[in-house]
Design an enzyme around this catalytic site. Structure first.
Site, PDB file in Angstrom:
ATOM      1  N   PHE B 119      61.345  44.931  53.984  1.00 27.64           N
ATOM      2  CA  PHE B 119      60.729  46.255  53.887  1.00 27.64           C
ATOM      3  C   PHE B 119      59.509  46.135  52.984  1.00 27.64           C
ATOM      4  CE2 PHE B 119      62.191  50.740  54.742  1.00 27.64           C
ATOM      5  CZ  PHE B 119      62.674  50.461  55.991  1.00 27.64           C
ATOM      6  N   GLN B 233      55.327  61.080  46.948  1.00 29.53           N
ATOM      7  CA  GLN B 233      55.003  60.018  47.906  1.00 29.53           C
ATOM      8  C   GLN B 233      54.613  60.582  49.273  1.00 29.53           C
ATOM      9  OE1 GLN B 233      58.110  57.013  49.494  1.00 29.53           O
ATOM     10  NE2 GLN B 233      56.648  55.855  48.282  1.00 29.53           N
ATOM     11  N   HIS B 235      54.208  59.353  53.097  1.00 32.42           N
ATOM     12  CA  HIS B 235      54.583  58.232  53.962  1.00 32.42           C
ATOM     13  C   HIS B 235      53.476  58.006  54.971  1.00 32.42           C
ATOM     14  CE1 HIS B 235      56.819  55.636  56.642  1.00 32.42           C
ATOM     15  NE2 HIS B 235      57.804  55.597  55.776  1.00 32.42           N
ATOM     16  N   LEU B 245      59.449  61.383  60.912  1.00 36.86           N
ATOM     17  CA  LEU B 245      59.193  60.059  60.363  1.00 36.86           C
ATOM     18  C   LEU B 245      59.335  58.955  61.405  1.00 36.86           C
ATOM     19  CD1 LEU B 245      58.732  58.460  57.650  1.00 36.86           C
ATOM     20  CD2 LEU B 245      61.146  57.935  57.826  1.00 36.86           C
ATOM     21  N   GLU B 248      59.532  52.971  58.277  1.00 35.99           N
ATOM     22  CA  GLU B 248      58.840  51.763  57.867  1.00 35.99           C
ATOM     23  C   GLU B 248      59.439  50.542  58.565  1.00 35.99           C
ATOM     24  OE1 GLU B 248      57.677  51.780  53.775  1.00 35.99           O
ATOM     25  OE2 GLU B 248      58.377  49.730  53.531  1.00 35.99           O
ATOM     26  N   ARG B 279      53.628  52.139  50.120  1.00 38.26           N
ATOM     27  CA  ARG B 279      53.255  53.325  50.886  1.00 38.26           C
ATOM     28  C   ARG B 279      52.012  54.026  50.371  1.00 38.26           C
ATOM     29  NH1 ARG B 279      59.458  55.438  51.660  1.00 38.26           N
ATOM     30  NH2 ARG B 279      59.973  53.801  53.146  1.00 38.26           N
ATOM     31  N   HIS B 344      56.655  62.784  51.743  1.00 37.47           N
ATOM     32  CA  HIS B 344      57.889  62.105  52.100  1.00 37.47           C
ATOM     33  C   HIS B 344      58.947  62.121  51.000  1.00 37.47           C
ATOM     34  CE1 HIS B 344      60.416  59.374  54.304  1.00 37.47           C
ATOM     35  NE2 HIS B 344      60.374  58.472  53.344  1.00 37.47           N
ATOM     36  N   ARG B 380      57.623  54.978  45.039  1.00 36.14           N
ATOM     37  CA  ARG B 380      58.917  54.407  45.407  1.00 36.14           C
ATOM     38  C   ARG B 380      58.757  53.378  46.526  1.00 36.14           C
ATOM     39  NH1 ARG B 380      62.767  55.405  49.549  1.00 36.14           N
ATOM     40  NH2 ARG B 380      61.782  57.260  50.407  1.00 36.14           N
TER      41      ARG B 380
HETATM   42  C1  LIG Z   1      62.733  60.988  57.201  1.00 40.16           C
HETATM   43  C2  LIG Z   1      63.193  60.260  55.968  1.00 40.16           C
HETATM   44  C3  LIG Z   1      63.629  58.954  56.049  1.00 40.16           C
HETATM   45  C4  LIG Z   1      64.054  58.291  54.898  1.00 40.16           C
HETATM   46  N1  LIG Z   1      64.468  56.992  54.998  1.00 40.16           N
HETATM   47  C5  LIG Z   1      64.877  56.337  53.894  1.00 40.16           C
HETATM   48  C6  LIG Z   1      65.302  54.979  53.972  1.00 40.16           C
HETATM   49  O1  LIG Z   1      65.300  54.380  55.038  1.00 40.16           O
HETATM   50  N2  LIG Z   1      65.714  54.365  52.855  1.00 40.16           N
HETATM   51  C7  LIG Z   1      65.745  55.014  51.656  1.00 40.16           C
HETATM   52  O2  LIG Z   1      66.134  54.394  50.686  1.00 40.16           O
HETATM   53  N3  LIG Z   1      65.370  56.299  51.545  1.00 40.16           N
HETATM   54  C8  LIG Z   1      64.920  56.984  52.635  1.00 40.16           C
HETATM   55  N4  LIG Z   1      64.521  58.291  52.517  1.00 40.16           N
HETATM   56  C9  LIG Z   1      64.745  59.017  51.274  1.00 40.16           C
HETATM   57  C10 LIG Z   1      66.200  59.447  51.136  1.00 40.16           C
HETATM   58  O3  LIG Z   1      66.702  59.837  52.397  1.00 40.16           O
HETATM   59  C11 LIG Z   1      66.429  60.623  50.222  1.00 40.16           C
HETATM   60  O4  LIG Z   1      65.699  60.464  49.066  1.00 40.16           O
HETATM   61  C12 LIG Z   1      67.901  60.736  49.841  1.00 40.16           C
HETATM   62  O5  LIG Z   1      68.687  60.806  50.997  1.00 40.16           O
HETATM   63  C13 LIG Z   1      68.184  61.935  48.977  1.00 40.16           C
HETATM   64  O6  LIG Z   1      69.582  62.086  48.839  1.00 40.16           O
HETATM   65  P1  LIG Z   1      70.196  63.125  47.826  1.00 40.16           P
HETATM   66  O7  LIG Z   1      71.649  62.919  47.826  1.00 40.16           O
HETATM   67  O8  LIG Z   1      69.488  63.032  46.543  1.00 40.16           O
HETATM   68  O9  LIG Z   1      69.825  64.556  48.422  1.00 40.16           O
HETATM   69  P2  LIG Z   1      70.043  65.250  49.878  1.00 40.16           P
HETATM   70  O10 LIG Z   1      70.662  64.348  50.852  1.00 40.16           O
HETATM   71  O11 LIG Z   1      68.764  65.863  50.185  1.00 40.16           O
HETATM   72  O12 LIG Z   1      71.116  66.349  49.538  1.00 40.16           O
HETATM   73  C14 LIG Z   1      70.810  67.533  48.867  1.00 40.16           C
HETATM   74  C15 LIG Z   1      72.002  68.443  48.889  1.00 40.16           C
HETATM   75  O13 LIG Z   1      71.769  69.551  48.041  1.00 40.16           O
HETATM   76  C16 LIG Z   1      72.158  70.724  48.683  1.00 40.16           C
HETATM   77  N5  LIG Z   1      71.396  71.840  48.131  1.00 40.16           N
HETATM   78  C17 LIG Z   1      70.079  71.892  47.841  1.00 40.16           C
HETATM   79  N6  LIG Z   1      69.752  73.094  47.353  1.00 40.16           N
HETATM   80  C18 LIG Z   1      70.896  73.821  47.326  1.00 40.16           C
HETATM   81  C19 LIG Z   1      71.220  75.138  46.924  1.00 40.16           C
HETATM   82  N7  LIG Z   1      70.313  75.989  46.444  1.00 40.16           N
HETATM   83  N8  LIG Z   1      72.494  75.547  47.041  1.00 40.16           N
HETATM   84  C20 LIG Z   1      73.445  74.737  47.538  1.00 40.16           C
HETATM   85  N9  LIG Z   1      73.194  73.485  47.914  1.00 40.16           N
HETATM   86  C21 LIG Z   1      71.941  73.030  47.817  1.00 40.16           C
HETATM   87  C22 LIG Z   1      71.905  70.471  50.127  1.00 40.16           C
HETATM   88  O14 LIG Z   1      72.692  71.308  50.939  1.00 40.16           O
HETATM   89  C23 LIG Z   1      72.308  69.014  50.261  1.00 40.16           C
HETATM   90  O15 LIG Z   1      73.696  68.917  50.477  1.00 40.16           O
HETATM   91  C24 LIG Z   1      64.047  58.948  53.657  1.00 40.16           C
HETATM   92  C25 LIG Z   1      63.585  60.252  53.579  1.00 40.16           C
HETATM   93  C26 LIG Z   1      63.102  60.889  54.710  1.00 40.16           C
HETATM   94  C27 LIG Z   1      62.460  62.225  54.575  1.00 40.16           C
END
Ligand SMILES: Cc1cc2nc3c(=O)[nH]c(=O)nc-3n(C[C@H](O)[C@H](O)[C@H](O)COP(=O)(O)OP(=O)(O)OC[C@H]3O[C@@H](n4cnc5c(N)ncnc54)[C@H](O)[C@@H]3O)c2cc1C
Ligand code: SF4
Ligand code: SF4
Ligand code: FES
Lengths: 313, 564
Positions: B119, B233, B235, B245, B248, B279, B344, B380
């Site tokens: 990557f 960031q 993308h 998306l 990558e 990125r 992103h 990142r």
């Molecule tokens: C299209 C895309 C592809 C990606 N691909 C990669 C990759 O290949 N590799 C990598 O390392 N990273 C990748 N990322 C980044 C990564 O996916 C995210 O940074 C990561 O999944 C975030 O996880 P999290 O658990 O922090 O939050 P999230 O999975 O966003 O979870 C947030 C949670 O909070 C809850 N929530 C938010 N606000 C409230 C509220 N007010 N009340 C109740 N609940 C709430 C939501 O319901 C959800 O359950 C990608 C991002 C994108 C956009």
């Protein structure tokens, strides 16, 4: 980019007013997804419109609804590809689940079925302690992944006729989920899983609706068929699986002796005389009974078939 | 009003929240997980490419965790806390093994071991993946694992309004059942914010519709600091025009970016790493190409997969292929995929240390994208965010377990009425501005002025416009007066959060007078280690953003010029 005006008819619902249709006009281009259409209606015309959407890339399973009567993901539907000749689209909530508001339904019954199949891998204790590494062939991974790709969208269950008739049927998605673990070489609970799944598997009518509507191509009905292949390893007995065993034995027997499946004999042996007669009367009523008497002859190359059966054993 | 009491409450059912929930529950404490969507619908499901990990005995023979940390530190343009990066690398292998043990079906090598690929920004290949839906598979694995615990209770489709404080201690949170608008007070002594990203405040974003910076907004309103909020960031390969998306992974598997002359322009900007440079560099290069007239009409460039062959594309890049096909009508085996940069990821977040602890309030923790530990610094690297959610989700879960052992729940019930009244006020108001108008304006301002290229004028304008929007938002109102799954109310509440967070982001960006990682200032195009090798700390005090700075933690890597 070229835009076209479209009319979106949405079946709205709320507790006070019940269900009613409302139409919206807006412009869309050849890329516009239905989730974007809904978002724009909400932010520009009708802020009260309620629907679910999250990823807009068909991986989160939020935006299940009926579009022109077809169970679909809104984000996977391009508006201009879905319009009819009058540039109209009809959108309504999924069947089967109770409506909550507009396009939002309560799919708890779907989740409840998912929870019933012990949807988690139980690895060997030594692996959990970090003492052992798990291996898995790429082929096994591919097989497991196929059924793991389910995104909990609920479309298949809303389309499945058996779920509606038979409370004990776990439904297509839960079967795909359950089988994904049956098939995983890393799991240690196969026999418990078969206890959960086997009886239910025989409650599927093989209508292939789940296969048709699944946006992820999970093919739950195939998971159900593959589950049945484990009948030999299943220790329990329920009325349905007893019948299934008889059915399997008869098929094997028929092929061994006659080289083909004689429907009438199969029916009689599987369901017993009483059941067969009751069905025969139904068939008689619907004018299909004559098929039961069609004479089955033995096939010619019996030896070959016997050889194959021998090989199988 | 309904009230329930738990040892720990977790805001967020994404990867970070669920990992922590599993850990805290395994230690025997009661846990409530609150999420505004069913957990598997969290944004984590959208992650495609993979999760980085050095696995002993299953990595390049020349690789080791130090190289991995070095890549993170350099990738983050030396704003990374090096102790945090080292911990991330050190635990990467064991966390992937744990996910494997819990059932994640990682792609395999012929001998049955977990497969790996390159990557962007990696010296050696480290990314582990599950087809190109790694996030979805991991999210399902953690969620499914959690269904084995009786002491985890889910509040799905509950919207969290605010944190509850008693003095300097956390005393739970208040949420609203979305179906009925009934409020509920969930009382606890430990509270984890794992609410994910902020993408919806940008006009072009790869993020889910639900990524509205709620947790960060809630934190700011309770007097908790955000660290480094100026770092966002972009993308390089958002699909034109939907901004979906294109992972990558496509470039990792050999796809090449081309301009309208058919040139592989990245050769000019990153002569060693080409299309796989970090990125920020690729996104800027693309923006320059488009600006200087070498983009295609409409403002995009081409991502060329054609030389990889249809079979390979279908095997390894099915999601990218499908996305191009379904959402842009392009057959990637025959045509280039139209792409442009899009928002992103949010590198900034709730200020926590390497244990996941925030020090503004007793009992508050954060992990995942809503937190800033800081392992990503100013930029990142791909595959590191998923890794961060699970490694720091677990670290923070362990910290919470220790905290729970030594602390008791606050005895008093706090008065939570003001929190609920503030939410209902939007419904009660009969006139005012509508959320849609404010959100659209904010999304434009953030994209145009707090985007890929920034300068003093743009940022100053952004700050003053957002200030204005925040005033207007005070009279925001909701036309839907029913309590029957009133999504309009939740959109209004999300808008309030986005405005608060955007305000700190623009202000912090205006203040940082240098270029570092994703924060690129046309008027200060060089990195300035002498004055700016420090983290920004922001508090929101009414209408004002209070800014202070805090040193970066070094262990062994001295800043050097960042070339790729
Ligand atoms: C299209 C895309 C592809 C990606 N691909 C990669 C990759 O290949 N590799 C990598 O390392 N990273 C990748 N990322 C980044 C990564 O996916 C995210 O940074 C990561 O999944 C975030 O996880 P999290 O658990 O922090 O939050 P999230 O999975 O966003 O979870 C947030 C949670 O909070 C809850 N929530 C938010 N606000 C409230 C509220 N007010 N009340 C109740 N609940 C709430 C939501 O319901 C959800 O359950 C990608 C991002 C994108 C956009
Ligand atoms: S094939 Fe079986 S599971 Fe699938 S829809 Fe038909 S009855 Fe339901
Ligand atoms: S099997 Fe397919 S249709 Fe059914 S819930 Fe899963 S993804 Fe949806
Ligand atoms: S919005 Fe996620 S599947 Fe459609």
């Amino acid at each position: 980019m070229e835009e076209k005006e479209i009319t979106v008819n949405i079946k709205k619902y709320n507790d006070k007013d019940g269900a009613f249709w409302k139409s919206y006009k807006l412009k869309a281009d050849k890329y516009t997804q239905m989730t974007e259409v809904l978002r724009r209606i909400k932010s520009e015309q009708d802020p009260s419109l309620a629907y679910r959407a999250s990823c807009h890339m068909a991986v989160c399973g939020s935006c299940s609804m009926k579009i022109n009567g077809i169970p679909s993901l809104a984000c996977r539907t391009i508006a201009l590809q879905a319009v009819d000749e009058k540039n109209e689209i009809n959108v309504e909530s999924m069947d089967y689940y109770p409506g909550v508001r507009d396009l939002i339904t309560d799919i708890d019954v779907f989740y409840d079925k998912m929870y019933k199949v012990m949807p988690r891998l139980i690895a060997d204790e030594s692996v959990l302690m970090g003492e052992n590494e798990q291996r898995m062939t790429p082929e096994n991974q591919t097989e497991v992944w196929k059924f793991q790709e389910c995104i909990y969208c609920g479309l298949c269950v809303s389309a499945c006729p058996s779920v509606k008739e038979d409370e004990q049927f776990l439904g297509p998605a839960a079967h795909a989920k359950g089988f994904r673990f049956v098939d995983d070489v890393r799991d240690t609970k196969r026999s418990e899983r078969l206890d959960l799944l086997m009886d239910s598997a025989y409650r599927c009518t093989s209508c292939y609706m789940c296969y048709e509507v699944c946006p992820q191509d999970v093919q739950p009905v195939i998971a159900i068929k593959k589950t049945k292949n484990y009948l030999d390893q299943y220790k329990g007995n329920t009325p349905i699986t007893i019948m299934a065993r008889k059915h399997d034995d008869t098929v094997e027997n028929l092929i061994e002796t006659t080289g083909k499946i004689k429907e009438s004999t199969l029916f009689l042996k599987t369901f017993g005389f009483g059941e067969a007669m009751r069905d025969a009367i139904d068939m008689l009523k619907s004018g299909k009974f004559k098929y039961a008497f069609e004479k089955d002859s033995n096939v010619k190359n019996m030896n070959e078939i016997k050889g194959m059966m021998g090989e199988k054993k | 009003m309904e009230k329930k009491e738990y040892d720990a409450v977790i805001l967020g059912g994404g990867l970070a929240g669920l990992m922590a929930a599993n850990i805290v529950a395994a230690a025997g404490f009661s846990v409530a997980v609150v999420s505004k969507v069913f957990p598997t619908r969290s944004h984590s499901a959208a992650a495609e490419g993979g999760i980085a990990a050095y696995m002993m005995g299953n990595s390049d023979p020349n690789d080791d965790p130090d190289f991995m940390s070095y890549d993170e530190v350099k990738g983050g343009d030396y704003l990374v806390d090096q102790d945090a990066a080292e911990l991330l690398s050190k635990k990467s292998g064991e966390i992937v093994s744990l996910l494997d043990a819990w059932g994640a079906p990682f792609n395999r090598q012929p001998d049955g071991r977990i497969a790996l690929r390159y990557f962007g920004g990696q010296t050696y290949p480290r990314t582990r993946f599950i087809a190109d839906k790694t996030g979805m598979a991991l999210l399902h694995t953690l969620f499914e694992h959690s269904t084995g615990f009786k002491n985890i209770e889910y509040y799905n489709e509950y919207y969290v309004l605010d944190i509850v404080k008693e003095g300097n201690n956390v005393n739970g949170l208040v949420a609203m059942e979305m179906k009925t608008l009934n409020p509920i007070y969930l009382k606890s002594r430990a509270l984890l914010i794992a609410s994910g990203g902020i993408g919806m405040m940008y006009k072009h974003t790869t993020n889910s519709y639900i990524n509205t910076g709620d947790g960060q907004g809630i934190a700011l309103r309770s007097g908790v600091a955000l660290k480094d909020p100026e770092f966002v960031q972009f993308h390089p390969t958002g699909l034109y025009p939907s901004d979906i998306l294109i992972s990558e992974a496509a470039r990792a598997e050999g796809a090449i970016l081309k301009n309208n002359k058919g040139e592989r322009f990245m050769a000019k900007y990153a002569p060693h790493k080409f299309d796989l440079a970090p990125r920020d560099i690729v996104s800027r290069s693309m923006t320059i190409e488009i600006r200087e007239g070498r983009g295609f009409e409409g403002g995009y460039l081409g991502l060329d997969l054609r030389h990889l062959g249809k079979k390979y594309i279908m095997e390894r890049l099915a999601l990218a292929y499908d996305a191009a096909k379904n959402f842009s009508g392009v057959d990637a085996s025959e045509e280039m995929i139209p792409v442009r940069p899009a928002q992103h990821y949010f590198m900034g977040g709730i200020d926590v240390d390497t244990t996941g602890t925030n020090h503004d309030l007793n009992g508050i923790f954060s992990a995942g994208e809503s937190a800033c530990v800081s392992v990503h610094g100013a930029n990142r690297l791909g595959s590191n965010s998923l890794l961060e959610t699970v490694v720091y989700g677990r670290e923070t879960g362990n910290t919470m377990v220790e905290f729970l052992k030594t602390h008791k729940n606050v005895e008093t019930n706090s008065n939570v009425e003001p929190i609920i009244d503030a939410a209902y006020a939007y419904i009660k108001r009969e006139t005012g501005e509508h959320f849609g108008v404010l959100t659209e304006e904010l999304r434009d301002i953030m994209w145009d002025n707090v985007g890929i290229f920034r300068d003093n004028d743009k940022l100053a304008e952004a700050v003053s416009k957002i200030k204005d929007l925040r005033v207007r938002a005070k009279s925001m109102y909701v036309t839907d007066k029913t309590s029957n799954y009133n999504t309009e109310l939740f959109n209004a509440l999300e808008t309030r959060n986005m405005l608060d967070v955007a305000y700190t982001m623009a202000t912090a960006a205006l203040n940082r007078k240098e270029t570092r990682g994703a924060h690129f200032r046309d008027d200060f195009p060089e990195r300035d280690d002498k004055n700016w090798m420090k983290h920004t700390i922001t508090y929101l005090a009414g209408d004002e953003v209070k800014i202070s700075y805090k040193p970066v933690t070094y262990t062994r890597w001295k800043p050097e010029v960042r070339v790729y």
